[in-house]
Design an enzyme around this catalytic site. Structure first.
Site, PDB file in Angstrom:
ATOM      1  CE  LYS A 105      13.028  -2.388  17.044  1.00 49.13           C
ATOM      2  NZ  LYS A 105      14.108  -1.463  16.939  1.00 49.13           N
ATOM      3  N   GLY A 139       3.030  -7.159  12.945  1.00 50.72           N
ATOM      4  CA  GLY A 139       2.376  -6.263  11.978  1.00 50.72           C
ATOM      5  C   GLY A 139       3.259  -5.088  11.618  1.00 50.72           C
ATOM      6  CE  LYS A 146      -3.496   6.317   5.362  1.00 44.90           C
ATOM      7  NZ  LYS A 146      -2.017   6.337   5.278  1.00 44.90           N
ATOM      8  CD  GLU A 180       7.324  20.611   0.760  1.00 42.72           C
ATOM      9  OE1 GLU A 180       6.846  19.683   1.430  1.00 42.72           O
ATOM     10  OE2 GLU A 180       8.503  20.592   0.321  1.00 42.72           O
ATOM     11  N   GLY A 206      10.482  12.805   6.188  1.00 49.67           N
ATOM     12  CA  GLY A 206      11.205  11.640   5.661  1.00 49.67           C
ATOM     13  C   GLY A 206      11.704  10.745   6.768  1.00 49.67           C
ATOM     14  NE  ARG A 207       9.136   5.892   8.743  1.00 48.45           N
ATOM     15  CZ  ARG A 207       8.833   5.867  10.037  1.00 48.45           C
ATOM     16  NH1 ARG A 207       8.372   6.959  10.627  1.00 48.45           N
ATOM     17  NH2 ARG A 207       8.967   4.766  10.748  1.00 48.45           N
ATOM     18  CG  HIS A 222     -23.631   5.512 -16.953  1.00 51.49           C
ATOM     19  ND1 HIS A 222     -22.959   6.715 -16.969  1.00 51.49           N
ATOM     20  CD2 HIS A 222     -24.962   5.802 -16.893  1.00 51.49           C
ATOM     21  CE1 HIS A 222     -23.846   7.709 -16.940  1.00 51.49           C
ATOM     22  NE2 HIS A 222     -25.069   7.183 -16.889  1.00 51.49           N
TER      23      HIS A 222
END
Ligand SMILES: Cc1cc2nc3c(=O)[nH]c(=O)nc-3n(C[C@H](O)[C@H](O)[C@H](O)COP(=O)(O)OP(=O)(O)OC[C@H]3O[C@@H](n4cnc5c(N)ncnc54)[C@H](O)[C@@H]3O)c2cc1C
Length: 456
Positions: A36, A40, A52, A198, A261-262, A435
């Site tokens: 709709k 993606g 990001k 929080e 939250g979702r 290394h």
């Protein structure tokens, strides 16, 4: 009479839906995807990817600011936030264009419009009916407000936070989980004054407690004012943005971002009429092969249980259509799905935290190593990163892996892979690592758990 008919119709083109569609097409099914909005899904257009892209800009800025430590002298850098936004859009369109290309390559038809279930084996899109032997519901999730603060004006969700066109002077973020920590870390480093709230007692409260400590220190170094065990209340619109109270204090900021939250996006699907059952939290009930209770209808991604993550959605998409094609599939071990948080410090984890492992009665052994213990940590400039391996003593079983520091989101994959191949921490300890790399700290954490830490 349906206008068209398909072997598989996927509703939603996010990482769950588009991967399901490609796999279905590979398996020879005539496939269509109903979308709709934009191809993606939310992940590529509004969530994971734009987030990001902006975080990457903040990371580049941090590296430039710290260049002096490496003997590279640069003037104080400036942020061109409009250019950050342009790059973000370019990244998004490159990746969404890639998905459209994959649809074409695999002969998948994209049907634009809102899809809903329309009786047995049928989907309706804008008044048009499509017949489908298999239907995959992949409509994702939507933002959810907190009590006393509805969205609107300067009260925004995480997707809007990543799409801001101007760099804000001030921002409050409610919720210090993955999304909240990422937003706080990006904007604070780009120059915004950020307050992070929080309700629980630490940032990233679902991560291992040692990881939360490393992240708490890192976020504070970025100038973020962290308020744990704190509720944001009395939210009200003001001329300059939004005001709110927290404990005894009150503040006014330009944007209040709710990152707590979702909820599954099932509103338009017509689940009730189709007889599709929900779990108690409103998620669609599915079995290990992603089948709903209605034959031929599958549900995946943020619509169903398990961590709300893109790669989890994709894997479920593969499982769903492989099951529909009659292949043998295996249920996902949700606890072993890797979790990645792209704030600075980066966090990668999977499995049980130390506290969870103890609660579950394992004979717990922990291996902890700072990046500074191996050459790579010092060479690349992050001695504070932490690798923590949680295991069970008896058979050397890996129960969880927790990393906070540079490239943790990449490094965690080693522990996920070893676990998937049924290796334990003694194997991590003995696999030869290149290394000087940060991955040597993962090996050393395996050795620490196995009782023979070399560097440390
Ligand atoms: C800000 C943010 C950052 C995130 N970052 C990460 C991350 O870095 N890594 C990670 O793994 N996860 C991340 N997530 C979680 C990730 O975005 C979700 O887990 C993932 O998008 C779920 O994929 P999905 O395919 O289930 O649905 P979505 O990506 O939500 O896509 C669903 C699609 O379905 C469409 N749709 C809905 N209803 C209908 C309908 N009736 N008809 C037709 N189309 C419909 C929608 O338009 C949408 O395009 C992030 C989430 C947020 C909010």
């Amino acid at each position: 009479m349906p206008d068209s008919s398909y072997d598989c119709v996927v509703i939603g083109s996010g990482p769950g839906g588009y991967v399901a569609a490609i796999r279905a097409a590979q398996l020879g099914m005539k496939t269509a995807v109903v979308e709709k909005d934009r191809v993606g899904g939310r992940c590529l257009n509004y969530a994971c990817i734009p987030a990001k892209a902006v975080l990457r800009a903040a990371d580049v800025l941090t590296e430039v600011r710290e260049a002096g430590d490496f003997g590279i002298i640069v003037d104080e850098p400036r942020v061109d936030f409009a250019a950050v936004g342009k790059r973000r859009e370019r990244v998004v369109s490159t990746l969404t264009g890639g998905v459209s290309g994959l649809f074409k390559k695999n002969g998948i038809e994209l049907i634009e419009g809102e899809g809903s279930l329309a009786g047995k084996g049928a989907v309706s899109v804008a008044g048009k009916e499509i017949a489908a032997k298999t239907i995959v519901l992949a409509t994702g999730s939507v933002k959810r407000p907190i009590p006393g603060a509805e969205f609107g004006g300067a009260v925004i969700g995480t997707e809007e936070a990543w799409a801001l066109s101007e760099l804000p002077a001030t921002m409050a973020v409610v919720g210090a989980g993955a999304s909240g920590a990422e937003i706080a870390s990006a904007y604070a480093r780009l120059g915004t004054e950020v307050l992070l709230f929080e309700a629980l007692d630490r940032v990233l409260p679902t991560e291992d407690a040692d990881i939360s400590k490393v992240v708490d220190r890192g976020l504070k170094r970025q100038g973020i004012a962290i308020h744990t065990k704190t509720f944001v209340e009395d939210v009200a619109a003001t001329d300059a943005g939004v005001s709110f109270s927290h404990g005894e204090d009150s503040r006014e900021v330009q944007w209040l971002v709710i990152a707590t939250g979702r909820a599954p996006d099932v509103g338009a699907l017509g689940l009730k009429a189709a007889g599709v059952e929900l779990e108690e939290h409103g998620l669609v009930e599915v079995d290990g092969a992603m089948r709903t209770n209605v034959e031929g209808i599958y549900a995946i991604g943020d619509l169903v249980h398990g961590p709300a993550l893109a790669h989890k959605a994709s894997d479920e998409g593969v499982i769903a259509v492989e099951d529909a094609a009659g292949l043998r599939t295996h249920p996902i071990e949700y606890i072993d799905v890797p979790r990645a948080t792209f704030c600075t410090p980066n966090v990668g984890s999977w499995g049980l935290t130390e506290a969870q492992a103890r609660d579950e009665g394992y004979d717990v052994v922990v291996g902890k190593v700072q990046y500074g213990a191996v050459g790579g940590g010092t060479v690349y400039g992050d001695r504070n990163g932490l690798v923590k391996v949680v295991g069970d003593k008896k058979y050397g079983e890996l129960l969880g892996g927790h990393i906070a520091g540079t490239r943790a989101t990449e490094l965690i994959q080693e522990l996920v892979n070893v676990r998937a191949l049924e290796g334990g921490f003694p194997e991590v300890a003995r696999i030869i690592h290149g290394h000087p790399t940060l991955s040597e700290a993962v090996m050393e954490a395996g050795r620490a758990a196995d009782g023979w830490l070399i560097h440390g």
